[in-house]
Design a protein around this motif. Structure first.
Motif, mmCIF file in Angstrom:
data_model
loop_
_atom_site.group_PDB
_atom_site.id
_atom_site.type_symbol
_atom_site.label_atom_id
_atom_site.label_comp_id
_atom_site.label_asym_id
_atom_site.label_seq_id
_atom_site.Cartn_x
_atom_site.Cartn_y
_atom_site.Cartn_z
ATOM 1 N N UNK A 53 0.338 -3.197 10.231
ATOM 2 C CA UNK A 53 0.315 -3.447 8.511
ATOM 3 C C UNK A 53 -0.076 -4.805 7.856
ATOM 4 N N UNK A 54 -0.892 -5.605 8.641
ATOM 5 C CA UNK A 54 -1.459 -6.664 8.042
ATOM 6 C C UNK A 54 -3.083 -6.334 8.204
ATOM 7 N N UNK A 55 -3.584 -6.766 7.050
ATOM 8 C CA UNK A 55 -3.438 -7.891 6.027
ATOM 9 C C UNK A 55 -2.492 -7.832 4.892
ATOM 10 N N UNK A 56 -1.733 -6.714 4.702
ATOM 11 C CA UNK A 56 -0.710 -6.519 3.746
ATOM 12 C C UNK A 56 -1.176 -6.594 2.437
ATOM 13 N N UNK A 64 -10.299 0.439 2.574
ATOM 14 C CA UNK A 64 -9.108 0.396 3.712
ATOM 15 C C UNK A 64 -7.812 -0.050 3.050
ATOM 16 N N UNK A 65 -6.972 0.957 3.344
ATOM 17 C CA UNK A 65 -5.716 0.894 3.084
ATOM 18 C C UNK A 65 -4.671 0.851 4.272
ATOM 19 N N UNK A 66 -3.478 -0.032 3.897
ATOM 20 C CA UNK A 66 -2.601 -0.014 4.970
ATOM 21 C C UNK A 66 -2.005 1.190 5.285
ATOM 22 N N UNK A 67 -1.497 1.214 6.565
ATOM 23 C CA UNK A 67 -0.644 2.577 7.178
ATOM 24 C C UNK A 67 0.253 2.822 6.329
ATOM 25 N N UNK A 102 -3.711 6.498 8.304
ATOM 26 C CA UNK A 102 -4.168 5.169 8.484
ATOM 27 C C UNK A 102 -5.721 4.848 8.359
ATOM 28 N N UNK A 103 -6.034 3.930 7.715
ATOM 29 C CA UNK A 103 -7.358 3.565 7.901
ATOM 30 C C UNK A 103 -7.732 2.940 9.271
ATOM 31 N N UNK A 104 -8.783 3.477 9.850
ATOM 32 C CA UNK A 104 -8.918 2.835 11.128
ATOM 33 C C UNK A 104 -9.616 1.571 11.574
ATOM 34 N N UNK A 105 -9.930 0.745 10.280
ATOM 35 C CA UNK A 105 -10.557 -0.299 10.548
ATOM 36 C C UNK A 105 -9.711 -1.414 9.309
ATOM 37 N N UNK A 106 -8.668 -1.019 9.141
ATOM 38 C CA UNK A 106 -7.616 -2.030 8.211
ATOM 39 C C UNK A 106 -7.303 -3.113 8.936
ATOM 40 N N UNK A 220 -4.049 -15.586 8.044
ATOM 41 C CA UNK A 220 -3.706 -14.168 7.247
ATOM 42 C C UNK A 220 -2.248 -13.870 7.454
ATOM 43 N N UNK A 221 -1.902 -14.109 8.797
ATOM 44 C CA UNK A 221 -0.317 -13.513 9.012
ATOM 45 C C UNK A 221 0.632 -14.513 8.462
ATOM 46 N N UNK A 222 0.180 -15.637 8.629
ATOM 47 C CA UNK A 222 1.275 -17.029 7.891
ATOM 48 C C UNK A 222 1.139 -16.745 6.241
ATOM 49 N N UNK A 223 0.248 -16.159 5.803
ATOM 50 C CA UNK A 223 0.219 -16.027 4.285
ATOM 51 C C UNK A 223 0.972 -15.042 3.619
ATOM 52 N N UNK A 224 1.625 -14.066 4.451
ATOM 53 C CA UNK A 224 1.740 -12.764 3.734
ATOM 54 C C UNK A 224 2.801 -12.802 2.783
ATOM 55 N N UNK A 225 3.737 -13.768 2.627
ATOM 56 C CA UNK A 225 4.687 -14.129 1.821
ATOM 57 C C UNK A 225 4.211 -14.333 0.131
#
Length: 337
Positions: A53-56, A64-67, A102-106, A220-225
């Motif tokens: 579900x990242x890059x959120x 490309x859309x999140x799942x 799911x976008x397969x390349x999200x 990217x992971x650390x910035x999600x908030x």
């Protein structure tokens, strides 16, 4: 017979057969897998995937859309926490069952060889047609409108399912750009790549999968908030797709694939008018060589473990989904050391 008369300069079309769909993955033979298994010395395994579900909140690609998860339904009845006593009072089962759009390349992904093609005169008649690696054709091998069955698109050739059948498994070799350049945006040429490889004592062999750590996925992971697209745009090394010498190095090294923790592997901001291509490294790898590319892998746990052990290579298992017709695929790569 091959589907082409002309093949692109610097390509390997036909080298693995007229109907080949694997490209440089052919370099991973049984012997390479046996050798790769020798990299398992401690038995520790590392997941190299981001949560899918990242890059959120950060839009790296607006297409490309999140799942989106939802329950399966029987008629109008959703099967989430569904007591089968509704069907038969004597039953005590409670069922939950879901599905996903799911976008397969999200998120963490593989590009298949059907992902990027080019306008190229493969027929030798003076007219450029839309084609892909090894001369496979748009609207014949890669279908859009009016695709097979209930599908709105379908790759009859070059789909990720070909990579799944192989499957993708071999020796992964990590080059850690964060140790060389930090996490700022740096455009990496062949000379710079070779310098880092030499400085880190990395040994690359034919059939290896090159793993590139840039720090992008970690940011990217650390910035999600509090996502910061401008900061992400300045984060992490990217390969210089306009560097012809780098293209030659990729060809001559006989690596099987490249997997990076960034978005696009190469510099997505290069001037497309310089070579008439938006993504020249994708063109060289996917279109000319049949060399798969992977993006948004996560090396944050693996890299320090390898550094502490004075190692660079892993036994890598990373098949895409066995989804016939798909052009890209999420993947949960596993590195074992």
């Amino acid at each position: 017979m091959p589907q082409w008369v002309n093949r692109p300069e610097g390509s390997n079309w036909g080298d693995f057969g007229p109907d080949d769909q694997l490209g440089t993955l052919n370099y991973i033979t049984d012997a390479e897998r046996r050798a790769a298994a020798g990299e398992i010395r401690e038995g520790r395994a590392f997941c190299l995937s981001l949560p899918l579900d990242l890059p959120g909140k950060v839009s790296l690609n607006p297409r490309r859309k999140p799942p989106r998860l939802a329950p399966t339904c029987l008629g109008e009845t959703p099967y989430i926490n569904y007591p089968l006593s509704n069907v038969d009072p004597v039953l005590m089962d409670v069922l939950s069952d879901d599905q996903v759009l799911l976008s397969t390349q999200y998120s963490t992904q593989w590009d298949s060889l059907a992902h990027v093609g080019a306008l190229f005169d493969a027929d030798g008649d003076g007219v450029a047609e839309r084609c892909y690696y090894n001369g496979h054709r748009a609207d014949v091998d890669v279908l859009g409108a009016g695709a097979e069955g209930d599908h709105a698109s379908y790759a009859r050739r070059l789909a990720v399912s070909e990579m799944a059948k192989t499957p993708v498994q071999g020796r992964g070799v990590l080059v850690d750009f964060t140790r060389a350049y930090g996490t700022e945006r740096v455009i990496v040429t062949r000379a710079m790549l070779e310098e880092v490889i030499a400085a880190q004592g990395v040994e690359l062999r034919p059939g290896d999968i090159l793993l590139l750590r840039t720090g992008y996925a970690e940011a990217l992971r650390d910035m999600q908030d509090a996502p910061d697209p401008d900061r992400l745009h300045r984060t992490g090394a990217v390969l210089d797709g306009t560097d012809a010498a780098l293209h030659e190095w990729i060809t001559d090294s006989r690596i099987a694939a490249i997997a990076a923790d960034n978005y696009a592997v190469e510099n997505p901001d290069a001037d497309p008018h310089a070579c008439c291509l938006r993504l020249p490294l994708h063109h060289h790898c996917l279109f000319k060589l049949g060399l798969p590319l992977a993006e948004l892998w996560d090396f944050s746990a693996l890299a320090p473990a390898l550094q502490a052990a004075g190692r660079h290579a892993v036994f890598l298992t990373a098949p895409p989904l066995y989804l016939p017709g798909a052009i890209g695929s999420p993947v949960t790569p596993v590195a074992t050391i």
